[in-house]
Design a protein around this motif. Structure first.
Motif, PDB file in Angstrom:
ATOM      1  N   THR A 136      32.260  51.255  65.105  1.00 35.58           N
ATOM      2  CA  THR A 136      32.432  50.095  64.250  1.00 35.58           C
ATOM      3  C   THR A 136      33.904  49.999  63.877  1.00 35.58           C
ATOM      4  OG1 THR A 136      30.210  50.354  63.384  1.00 35.58           O
ATOM      5  CG2 THR A 136      31.705  48.996  62.111  1.00 35.58           C
ATOM      6  N   ILE A 137      34.494  48.814  64.118  1.00 35.23           N
ATOM      7  CA  ILE A 137      35.911  48.602  63.826  1.00 35.23           C
ATOM      8  C   ILE A 137      36.068  47.324  63.005  1.00 35.23           C
ATOM      9  CG2 ILE A 137      36.729  49.775  65.906  1.00 35.23           C
ATOM     10  CD1 ILE A 137      37.203  46.954  67.112  1.00 35.23           C
ATOM     11  N   PRO A 138      37.175  47.199  62.266  1.00 33.70           N
ATOM     12  CA  PRO A 138      37.437  45.912  61.603  1.00 33.70           C
ATOM     13  C   PRO A 138      37.588  44.819  62.651  1.00 33.70           C
ATOM     14  CG  PRO A 138      38.814  47.634  60.668  1.00 33.70           C
ATOM     15  CD  PRO A 138      38.134  48.227  61.876  1.00 33.70           C
ATOM     16  N   VAL A 139      37.004  43.645  62.377  1.00 29.63           N
ATOM     17  CA  VAL A 139      36.974  42.561  63.355  1.00 29.63           C
ATOM     18  C   VAL A 139      38.386  42.056  63.680  1.00 29.63           C
ATOM     19  CG1 VAL A 139      36.657  40.617  61.788  1.00 29.63           C
ATOM     20  CG2 VAL A 139      35.614  40.561  64.029  1.00 29.63           C
ATOM     21  N   LYS A 140      39.338  42.251  62.776  1.00 33.32           N
ATOM     22  CA  LYS A 140      40.692  41.770  63.042  1.00 33.32           C
ATOM     23  C   LYS A 140      41.369  42.537  64.179  1.00 33.32           C
ATOM     24  CE  LYS A 140      42.923  44.523  59.450  1.00 33.32           C
ATOM     25  NZ  LYS A 140      43.724  44.461  58.232  1.00 33.32           N
ATOM     26  N   TYR A 141      40.861  43.713  64.524  1.00 25.16           N
ATOM     27  CA  TYR A 141      41.443  44.498  65.618  1.00 25.16           C
ATOM     28  C   TYR A 141      40.749  44.265  66.956  1.00 25.16           C
ATOM     29  CZ  TYR A 141      43.698  47.007  61.824  1.00 25.16           C
ATOM     30  OH  TYR A 141      44.433  47.323  60.720  1.00 25.16           O
ATOM     31  N   LEU A 142      39.682  43.472  66.987  1.00 22.73           N
ATOM     32  CA  LEU A 142      38.903  43.287  68.213  1.00 22.73           C
ATOM     33  C   LEU A 142      39.721  42.746  69.386  1.00 22.73           C
ATOM     34  CD1 LEU A 142      36.196  43.524  69.631  1.00 22.73           C
ATOM     35  CD2 LEU A 142      35.611  41.270  68.745  1.00 22.73           C
TER      36      LEU A 142
END
Length: 197
Positions: free
Chosen positions: A73-79
Motif C-alpha cells: 500500500t502506497i500513497p496515491v500521489k506516488y503511483l
C-alpha cells in the motif's frame, strides 16, 4: 486501469462536466503525440494511462492510498512514479521514456488547468479549459448548467474516499490473540471452529 482513472475523473472533479474532460483530453492526447516524437513513439496507450494516472493522483485528497497488486500500500500521489520505475525494469529505458512523456503531459494538465495549490480553483490555463458550445451539445450537456464555482476544486477528493483503519478497543474479554483487544467493528459472535461438531 485506464477505465478506472477515466471514470474517477468523470465522476469526481469533472462531475457534470464531461464535455470539459473530453475537450481537455483531446489536447492532452495531442501533447502526448508531440512529446513522444523524439523517442519515435508509435503506441500512445501507455503514455495516456500514465497521464491520466498522474492527473487523478494529483487531484486525490492528501492521505489517499492505493494498493499495488494487493501486496504493498502506497500513497496515491506516488503511483505515477511507481509505474515509471516498474516500466524501467519491465520494458527498459525506451518504454519508461514514453511513460515519462505521459507524466509530463499529466503534470502540465494538472498545473495548467487545476493549479498547483491544495484546493485551488484554477491554473494559468483555466479560462481556456471550458469546452465549446458545439461539444457541450454533442455530449448532451448543452442545457445543463455547470456546477457552482466552489463545488469542485483541485484535491477535493471527488470519487476517492479515505476509510481509516478500524481501531482496537481494550476489553476484559475479547477475541484477540491475547484476549484483551477487539475490533471496533461489528461483533459477529464466536462461531464454530473447523473440525468441531
Amino acid at each position: 486501469m485506464l477505465y478506472r482513472n477515466g471514470e474517477q475523473l468523470e465522476t469526481g472533479p469533472y462531475s457534470r462536466r464531461s464535455a470539459d474532460l473530453a475537450y481537455q483530453l483531446f489536447f492532452a492526447c495531442g501533447l502526448i503525440i508531440v512529446a513522444t516524437v523524439p523517442i519515435d513513439g508509435i503506441l500512445f496507450f501507455h503514455p495516456l494511462l500514465v497521464c491520466l494516472t498522474y492527473l487523478s493522483s494529483s487531484l486525490a485528497p492528501p492521505g489517499a492510498q492505493t494498493s499495488l497488486m494487493g501486496i504493498v500500500t502506497i500513497p496515491v500521489k506516488y503511483l505515477p512514479y511507481v509505474i515509471i520505475v516498474m516500466d524501467i525494469f519491465m520494458g527498459g529505458p525506451r518504454y519508461a521514456a514514453q511513460a515519462v512523456a505521459g507524466a509530463v503531459v499529466g503534470h502540465f494538465w494538472w498545473w495548467g488547468v487545476w493549479g498547483s495549490q491544495l484546493g485551488s480553483r484554477g491554473g494559468v490555463l483555466h479560462r481556456y479549459a471550458s469546452a465549446p458550445a458545439w461539444l457541450r451539445n454533442l455530449v448532451g450537456e448543452g442545457n445543463i448548467p455547470p456546477p457552482p464555482p466552489g463545488e469542485v476544486s483541485a484535491n477535493s477528493g471527488g470519487g476517492i474516499h479515505i476509510v481509516p483503519p478500524r481501531r482496537t478497543l481494550a476489553t476484559g474479554s475479547g477475541s484477540g490473540s491475547n484476549g484483551n483487544t477487539r475490533s471496533s467493528g461489528h461483533n459477529w459472535g464466536a462461531g464454530r471452529t473447523l473440525g468441531s461438531s
